[in-house]
Design an enzyme around this catalytic site. Structure first.
Site, PDB file in Angstrom:
ATOM      1  CG  ASP A   1      -2.071  -1.036   1.151  1.00  0.00           C
ATOM      2  OD1 ASP A   1      -2.159  -1.837   0.146  1.00  0.00           O
ATOM      3  OD2 ASP A   1      -2.806  -0.921   2.101  1.00  0.00           O
TER       4      ASP A   1
ATOM      5  CE  LYS B   1      -3.624  -4.247   1.394  1.00  0.00           C
ATOM      6  NZ  LYS B   1      -4.528  -3.446   1.993  1.00  0.00           N
TER       7      LYS B   1
ATOM      8  CB  CYS C   1      -2.318  -3.011   5.378  1.00  0.00           C
ATOM      9  SG  CYS C   1      -3.977  -2.372   4.962  1.00  0.00           S
TER      10      CYS C   1
END
Length: 190
Positions: free
Chosen positions: A9, A87, A120
């Site tokens: 991310d 995701k 995450c």
């Protein structure tokens, strides 16, 4: 044991939220991206696979698919052949093809970097260990935002301490600084 570098991310809009942000948060984000770019270069020299995980936000989310904020940061030295796993949850394995990508690469050890530390990054590290992967969490190559109760520095330090030595069966998380992550030519990280 074959290693893969997993970058979670690191997207242009990841820290774009309304409100004031301490300069230290953005300075840390810049420093983390520079360390990740160096790790990407090191991994490539050792023929270690580089895998980017990209969060797909819903409409209106700061990481909304197709918006400038959704794009993976351009300063990470991403190459056309790098796998990109998309995701929609904090767990990079949940409803994604990450495990299949890792199996295709023969990876058994993950070097993990990215954002957001307490969401995450933490969740993916724990899940990876429960799936049997050894994990190296790069202590100074993950970051987040202040939470209100805790600063980014406190959150990162807490998770580095908390996750170091976390195990599930024989698989374990080791936390080490970027300077101590050495990708061997055989595809392993020392």
């Amino acid at each position: 044991m074959t290693t893969a570098l997993v970058i979670i991310d690191v997207q242009a809009g990841i820290l774009n939220k309304p409100g004031e942000r301490r300069p230290a948060v953005l300075e840390r984000f810049d420093a983390v991206r520079a360390r990740i770019a160096q790790l990407v270069d090191d991994a490539r020299r050792a023929n270690v696979p580089v895998i980017f995980v990209q969060h797909d936000g819903v409409p209106g989310h700061r990481l909304e698919v197709g918006t400038p904020g959704w794009e993976i940061c351009g300063d990470l030295n991403r190459a056309d052949g790098d796998a990109v796993v998309r995701k929609t949850a904090g767990d990079s394995f949940h409803d994604t093809n990450l495990q299949a990508v890792l199996a295709q690469q023969g990876a058994k050890h993950l070097v993990v970097v990215g954002l957001m530390t307490q969401y995450c990054v933490d969740t993916t590290c724990r899940r990876a260990v429960s799936l049997g992967y050894d994990v190296t969490l790069v202590a100074d190559a993950h970051t987040t935002d202040d939470s209100g109760a805790l600063t980014v520095e406190q959150i990162v330090a807490h998770h580095n301490t908390l996750l170091d030595g976390f195990d599930a069966g024989p698989a374990v998380i080791s936390v080490r600084p970027a300077k101590d992550v050495i990708f061997a030519k055989s595809g392993e990280a020392a």
